[in-house]
Design an enzyme around this catalytic site. Structure first.
Site, PDB file in Angstrom:
ATOM      1  N   SER A  49      -8.010  41.392 -14.778  1.00 16.97           N
ATOM      2  CA  SER A  49      -9.440  41.227 -15.053  1.00 16.97           C
ATOM      3  C   SER A  49     -10.209  42.523 -15.290  1.00 16.97           C
ATOM      4  O   SER A  49     -11.323  42.482 -15.831  1.00 16.97           O
ATOM      5  CB  SER A  49     -10.093  40.465 -13.901  1.00 16.97           C
ATOM      6  N   ALA A 111      -3.310  37.051  -5.326  1.00 16.07           N
ATOM      7  CA  ALA A 111      -1.972  37.167  -5.920  1.00 16.07           C
ATOM      8  C   ALA A 111      -0.896  37.454  -4.881  1.00 16.07           C
ATOM      9  O   ALA A 111       0.294  37.251  -5.139  1.00 16.07           O
ATOM     10  CB  ALA A 111      -1.974  38.281  -6.975  1.00 16.07           C
ATOM     11  N   ALA A 139      -4.657  46.494  -7.825  1.00 15.76           N
ATOM     12  CA  ALA A 139      -5.160  47.595  -6.996  1.00 15.76           C
ATOM     13  C   ALA A 139      -6.031  46.918  -5.947  1.00 15.76           C
ATOM     14  O   ALA A 139      -7.038  46.310  -6.278  1.00 15.76           O
ATOM     15  CB  ALA A 139      -5.972  48.572  -7.824  1.00 15.76           C
ATOM     16  N   TYR A 234      -3.216  62.155  -3.228  1.00 13.32           N
ATOM     17  CA  TYR A 234      -2.610  61.117  -4.068  1.00 13.32           C
ATOM     18  C   TYR A 234      -1.072  61.150  -3.986  1.00 13.32           C
ATOM     19  O   TYR A 234      -0.498  60.472  -3.134  1.00 13.32           O
ATOM     20  CB  TYR A 234      -3.129  61.189  -5.524  1.00 13.32           C
ATOM     21  N   LYS A 243       3.510  54.390  -4.095  1.00 11.70           N
ATOM     22  CA  LYS A 243       3.982  54.466  -5.480  1.00 11.70           C
ATOM     23  C   LYS A 243       5.489  54.762  -5.540  1.00 11.70           C
ATOM     24  O   LYS A 243       6.182  54.294  -6.435  1.00 11.70           O
ATOM     25  CB  LYS A 243       3.178  55.505  -6.260  1.00 11.70           C
TER      26      LYS A 243
END
Ligand code: NAD
Length: 392
Positions: A49, A111, A139, A234, A243
């Site tokens: 979306s 989800a 996210a 990060y 990640k």
């Protein structure tokens, strides 16, 4: 209702349906101008979306004429309040896809849950039979494990020691110093539970078991690496651990199923997710200045067109030494990174507008919520309750 932006920190609590539609249509035009044969035909996009997921949906549909089923977690208009931007984006996408004669349906819900996975499978069985590409672009700040019922929160923290650097206070338009305390307790494990690869694996397992994943299908999830200045918060922080787990999941999926799983490392862009990460908005503002000056700047849609056309559906996927797709290649080019590094120590509240493209950052941020788009009359009294076209 006349809708104006109401910004609270790194979110805007209002959104404009006509502005969202204008932005979706802009992206559609970019995708249309990059039409290519041989791409995906039936695509499931999880997190479709906003941001990268929305752009992948647009690129699949309008560069490749693909049927798309989108899954997202958005708020329809309620009690006289506008819907979330992702709701209006998806309404606009479906409308444009249907006008173009393309299949487009959407599923709104969590989800991470078994229920939404089951609903999605039923929809694929009923309408598409099978999907040949699954895009995983969630996210989220939290996840409830469907098996244990336990809830986890993801955090954006360094690991081992505190991290101090410059950041942007987007409320006050000031550059200031921020110190972020290191992860403690279950922070790392919880962040991996939310943003790692486990849920991606559960999706592919479920789709495969239900027979709705085409033989030889592809699946892709997104990651980020970025420059050294952001590594503590990060790549080397809690989100970086998640990640790494996404990379582990890609290998596990490819080994287990007749489905090739890839991680695509994308460029830093302004999205609802990236605006919440300390330091990153300042980096993006400088990056945009540098990349616009040398003609390599890209937005979500340019990246996703390139991902499909030049990598995922191209003979040579141009994988890096860790098997990843690198559409962040222009961002990570040594001359771009050197230029950003040269500006970084000189950036202050006084030099913000001169040395960075903070102006663009601000307009991109507003456009995520449908504000500041050309041709939209923001003084018009408009309808805010808009149904998803496929639900009628
Ligand atoms: P975004 O916030 O724009 O989009 C997130 C999407 O996830 C939305 O569609 C939202 O509805 C959906 N979502 C969130 N929680 C959900 C839930 N529980 N159930 C169903 N849907 C849910 O984010 P984005 O920046 O496009 O990020 C997508 C991916 O791209 C992430 O993996 C992110 O790390 C990666 N990425 C982002 C950047 C960047 O600069 N923004 C760069 C590289 C990689």
């Amino acid at each position: 209702m006349i809708i104006k932006p109401r910004i609270r920190g790194f979110v805007c609590i209002t959104s404009h349906p006509k502005g969202c539609e204008a932005k979706v249509r802009e992206e559609i035009e970019v995708a249309r101008s990059a039409k290519k044969e041989g791409g995906p035909k039936k695509v499931l996009i999880i997190g479709s979306s906003t941001g990268y997921g929305l752009s992948t949906r647009i690129a699949s549909a309008f560069s490749h004429d693909a049927a798309t089923l989108g899954v997202f977690y958005e708020r329809p208009s309620m009690k006289g309040k506008p819907a979330s931007a992702g709701w209006y984006n998806s309404v606009a996408f479906e409308k444009a896809a249907h006008e173009a004669g393309l299949y487009a349906k959407s599923i709104n819900g969590d989800a991470f849950s078994d229920e939404i996975k089951a609903d999605t499978i039923e929809q694929i069985k009923a309408d598409l039979g099978q999907v040949d590409l699954v895009v995983y672009s969630l996210a989220s700040p939290r996840r409830t494990d469907p098996k244990t019922g336990e809830s986890y929160k993801s955090v954006l923290k360094p690991i081992g020691k505190p991290f101090t650097n410059r950041t942007l206070d987007t409320d006050k338009n000031e550059v200031k110093e921020i110190t972020i305390a290191p992860a403690e307790g279950d922070d790392i494990a919880n962040t991996v539970s939310v943003m790692g690869g486990q849920d991606w694996e559960l999706w592919i397992d479920a789709l495969n078991q239900a027979g709705v994943l085409a033989s030889g299908a592809k699946t892709v999830a997104y990651s980020y690496i970025g420059p050294e200045i952001t590594w503590p918060v990060y790549a080397n922080g809690t989100i970086g651990k998640a990640k790494k787990d996404v990379e582990r999941a890609a290998s596990a999926i490819t080994a287990k199923h007749n489905c090739s799983a890839y991680v695509s490392v994308n460029k830093a862009v302004v999205t609802q997710a990236s605006s919440a990460i300390p330091v990153v908005p300042l980096y993006i503002s400088i990056l945009y200045k540098v990349m616009k000056a040398n003609g390599t700047h890209e937005d979500c849609i340019d990246q996703m067109v390139r991902l499909l056309n030049d990598h995922l559906y191209y003979d040579d996927m141009k994988l890096d030494d860790k098997g990843r797709i690198r559409v962040d290649n222009f961002e990570m080019a040594p001359d771009v990174q050197q230029a950003v590094a040269d500006i970084w120590p000189r950036i202050t509240s006084n030099t913000l507008y001169e040395l960075s493209d903070y102006k663009s950052y601000q307009s991109c941020f507003l456009s995520l919520f449908g504000f500041g788009l050309d041709g939209v009359d923001y003084d018009e009294d408009i309808e805010i309750e808009i149904d998803m076209p496929s639900s009628n």
